[in-house]
Design a protein around this motif. Sequence first.
Motif, PDB file in Angstrom:
ATOM      1  N   ALA A 194       0.839  -1.081   0.050  1.00 51.21           N
ATOM      2  CA  ALA A 194       0.035   0.038  -0.072  1.00 51.21           C
ATOM      3  C   ALA A 194       0.864   1.431  -0.128  1.00 51.21           C
ATOM      4  O   ALA A 194       0.464   2.254  -0.788  1.00 51.21           O
ATOM      5  CB  ALA A 194      -0.946   0.047   1.322  1.00 51.21           C
ATOM      6  N   ALA A 195       1.883   1.066   0.695  1.00 48.04           N
ATOM      7  CA  ALA A 195       2.756   2.392   0.793  1.00 48.04           C
ATOM      8  C   ALA A 195       3.577   2.670  -0.537  1.00 48.04           C
ATOM      9  O   ALA A 195       3.934   3.659  -1.167  1.00 48.04           O
ATOM     10  CB  ALA A 195       3.849   2.229   1.908  1.00 48.04           C
ATOM     11  N   LEU A 196       3.894   1.475  -1.305  1.00 51.93           N
ATOM     12  CA  LEU A 196       4.571   1.543  -2.454  1.00 51.93           C
ATOM     13  C   LEU A 196       3.459   2.065  -3.519  1.00 51.93           C
ATOM     14  O   LEU A 196       4.007   3.000  -4.325  1.00 51.93           O
ATOM     15  CB  LEU A 196       4.946   0.154  -2.800  1.00 51.93           C
ATOM     16  CG  LEU A 196       5.535   0.037  -4.441  1.00 51.93           C
ATOM     17  CD1 LEU A 196       6.486   1.189  -4.512  1.00 51.93           C
ATOM     18  CD2 LEU A 196       5.880  -1.374  -4.752  1.00 51.93           C
ATOM     19  N   VAL A 197       2.319   1.733  -3.447  1.00 55.83           N
ATOM     20  CA  VAL A 197       1.441   2.389  -4.512  1.00 55.83           C
ATOM     21  C   VAL A 197       1.245   3.778  -3.952  1.00 55.83           C
ATOM     22  O   VAL A 197       1.250   4.734  -5.206  1.00 55.83           O
ATOM     23  CB  VAL A 197      -0.041   1.753  -4.319  1.00 55.83           C
ATOM     24  CG1 VAL A 197      -0.910   2.319  -5.080  1.00 55.83           C
ATOM     25  CG2 VAL A 197       0.198   0.293  -4.903  1.00 55.83           C
ATOM     26  N   ALA A 198       1.103   4.215  -2.723  1.00 55.42           N
ATOM     27  CA  ALA A 198       0.991   5.614  -2.665  1.00 55.42           C
ATOM     28  C   ALA A 198       2.041   6.389  -3.022  1.00 55.42           C
ATOM     29  O   ALA A 198       2.003   7.729  -3.437  1.00 55.42           O
ATOM     30  CB  ALA A 198       0.780   5.737  -0.971  1.00 55.42           C
ATOM     31  N   ALA A 199       3.243   5.804  -2.837  1.00 60.18           N
ATOM     32  CA  ALA A 199       4.638   6.569  -3.233  1.00 60.18           C
ATOM     33  C   ALA A 199       4.677   6.785  -4.901  1.00 60.18           C
ATOM     34  O   ALA A 199       4.833   7.864  -5.345  1.00 60.18           O
ATOM     35  CB  ALA A 199       5.896   5.673  -2.991  1.00 60.18           C
ATOM     36  N   LEU A 200       3.995   5.656  -5.657  1.00 61.64           N
ATOM     37  CA  LEU A 200       3.913   5.676  -7.128  1.00 61.64           C
ATOM     38  C   LEU A 200       3.085   6.794  -7.322  1.00 61.64           C
ATOM     39  O   LEU A 200       3.106   7.479  -8.266  1.00 61.64           O
ATOM     40  CB  LEU A 200       3.387   4.455  -7.555  1.00 61.64           C
ATOM     41  CG  LEU A 200       4.707   3.241  -7.641  1.00 61.64           C
ATOM     42  CD1 LEU A 200       3.952   1.883  -7.748  1.00 61.64           C
ATOM     43  CD2 LEU A 200       5.639   3.613  -8.699  1.00 61.64           C
ATOM     44  N   ASN A 201       1.832   6.857  -6.635  1.00 60.92           N
ATOM     45  CA  ASN A 201       0.788   7.783  -6.898  1.00 60.92           C
ATOM     46  C   ASN A 201       1.208   9.261  -6.814  1.00 60.92           C
ATOM     47  O   ASN A 201       0.807  10.120  -7.425  1.00 60.92           O
ATOM     48  CB  ASN A 201      -0.446   7.509  -6.108  1.00 60.92           C
ATOM     49  CG  ASN A 201      -1.229   6.161  -6.693  1.00 60.92           C
ATOM     50  OD1 ASN A 201      -0.934   5.850  -8.054  1.00 60.92           O
ATOM     51  ND2 ASN A 201      -1.830   5.716  -5.889  1.00 60.92           N
ATOM     52  N   ALA A 202       1.988   9.307  -5.908  1.00 62.25           N
ATOM     53  CA  ALA A 202       2.434  10.832  -5.514  1.00 62.25           C
ATOM     54  C   ALA A 202       3.461  11.412  -6.319  1.00 62.25           C
ATOM     55  O   ALA A 202       3.636  12.647  -6.407  1.00 62.25           O
ATOM     56  CB  ALA A 202       2.851  10.811  -4.052  1.00 62.25           C
ATOM     57  N   ASN A 203       4.221  10.544  -7.046  1.00 66.19           N
ATOM     58  CA  ASN A 203       4.970  11.263  -7.971  1.00 66.19           C
ATOM     59  C   ASN A 203       5.284  10.411  -8.952  1.00 66.19           C
ATOM     60  O   ASN A 203       6.016   9.554  -9.328  1.00 66.19           O
ATOM     61  CB  ASN A 203       6.701  10.991  -7.040  1.00 66.19           C
ATOM     62  CG  ASN A 203       7.445  11.971  -7.884  1.00 66.19           C
ATOM     63  OD1 ASN A 203       7.419  12.215  -9.226  1.00 66.19           O
ATOM     64  ND2 ASN A 203       8.550  12.153  -7.146  1.00 66.19           N
ATOM     65  N   SER A 204       4.417  11.009 -10.090  1.00 66.34           N
ATOM     66  CA  SER A 204       4.364  10.297 -11.436  1.00 66.34           C
ATOM     67  C   SER A 204       5.614  10.193 -12.218  1.00 66.34           C
ATOM     68  O   SER A 204       5.742   9.425 -12.980  1.00 66.34           O
ATOM     69  CB  SER A 204       2.949  10.889 -12.100  1.00 66.34           C
ATOM     70  OG  SER A 204       3.234  12.015 -12.381  1.00 66.34           O
ATOM     71  N   ALA A 205       6.347  11.372 -12.270  1.00 66.94           N
ATOM     72  CA  ALA A 205       7.394  11.406 -13.107  1.00 66.94           C
ATOM     73  C   ALA A 205       8.405  10.233 -12.599  1.00 66.94           C
ATOM     74  O   ALA A 205       9.149   9.565 -13.506  1.00 66.94           O
ATOM     75  CB  ALA A 205       8.297  12.689 -13.259  1.00 66.94           C
TER      76      ALA A 205
END
Length: 503
Positions: free
Chosen positions: A126-137
């Motif tokens: 879940a934390a990984l997905v949150a990190a991916l969502n937060a920084n798209s570049a």
Amino acid sequence: PATSMEELVSLCKRRGFIFQGSEIYGGLQGFYDYGPLGVELKNNIKAAWWRTNVYERDDMEGLDASIIMHRMVLRHSGHEATFSDPMVDNKKNGKRYRLDHLVKDQKADVQAKVAELMGADPENFAALVAALNANSAQASQALKDAGVRDPFSGEVGDWTEPRPFNMMFKTTIGPVADDDSYGYLRPETAQGIFTNFKNVVDSTSRRLPFGIAQIGKAFRNEITPRNFIFRVRELEQMEIEFFCTPGTDEEWHEHWLEQRLKWWEAQGVPRSKIEILDVPKEDLAHYSKRTYDLMYDYPTLGHEEIEGIANRTDFDLGSHTKAQGELGIQARVDENLDSVAKLTIPHPETNKPVVPFVIEPSAGVDRAMLAVLSEAFTKETLENGSERIVLKLRPHLAPIKVAVIPLARNREEITSVARAIKAELQGLGLGRVLYEDSGNIGKAYRRHDEVGTPFCVTVDFDTVGKGEDPNLTDTVTVRDRDTLGQERVKISELSGWIRERLR
Ligand code: ATP
């Protein structure tokens, strides 16, 4: 219980529970049709939910709102702006994926690499997905550098930046397709409840606390529908919006968690197979203060959401009401100059108008069906060494309650008795009773085991006084699905016998 999704899919197709939608034209992804037995099981699940939540409570009303809704409803609910999932494209073949699904589908080492590149904990998806969502570049670069493969082609992809994809189905209303003549297929049944809040209060004189229950279709243009009926684009929901005085919401939230677990248990889905996920703050939906996700242990998939129980605060009614400024709304809501209704109710103590808080237990019918089937699915080795598949469904859920089988299909004296028994049992109102003369008795038993029919009633030569034992005249054989026990029951006592056991 079932040990794989595959054996469930195969049973569902073989016995007529569930078919691929539009199958004869190659199928349409994310759409399924419920067959002769599927429709019965589905109706029985919905009826059990309605019975428990509407009929057996004194603080609930029912509703059946329309599926297509005014675009203003979905604007002020927040869905136009936020009901989206992050999507990435593979530039090599144009295939699109939901970001979290794509990462979840990778081998463990690739997943770990993505986490490392994002500076996220590889153990915490879940934390990984949150990190991916937060920084798209950074996400796009990490997918490339980690060598994330395209699940379709199997090759390493060339990934775009993730971007939000709105999942609502939009449709034209009326003969003129101009900019204003569109609406949405509801993405959740809930909004129909909020928009009818005042109608229901005014017509029933309800006071707090009380709830409104609704079962119906909802539509979500899922980027990657998959896992059979677990993730579909046309789904059905069983939803309650329970309205309570602000400040009592946390207590009601616990109440509903308990009630819902009890209900699942009564459908044959035990607590031990459901994990309660207290959804982390950063993963909460835009309207929620706190949410419990019930995570059922699906075969092959593992723990996945079967129901969400959310504290939606006063967000929804607060968003849809007029005169927002006067009402002391606690949630952060956008200004609404379109609504013509004040969505308040008298506070039980002060009698002043208040926007109530809402607890929402929201369960998917399709996911319920999958869980119920999965728990009921049983493979047994019989004494003679042969194997049988039996669906040990709770009787109230069984698609066929009783099969009435004439032992000889061309003997009028036998078939007429069997037909009369079928008619009498059907009249009990327990659900479908099937007159079954399709073949040999062994095959009929096997089929009814596989579709979960609790009892088979056989009419034979003894029944009509033409067998060996005159004492058996006017009796039938009743076979029990679970014990395989066979019992001779008098026809005159059969209705009572069956009713007692199917209650
Ligand atoms: P997910 O995270 O799996 O996409 P969600 O959190 O979006 O689900 P909710 O919006 O909480 O789901 O919807 C409530 C319930 O509706 C879910 O618990 C599930 O049972 C059902 N549901 C939601 N989306 C789907 C779908 N695409 N197919 C089948 N059932 C669904």
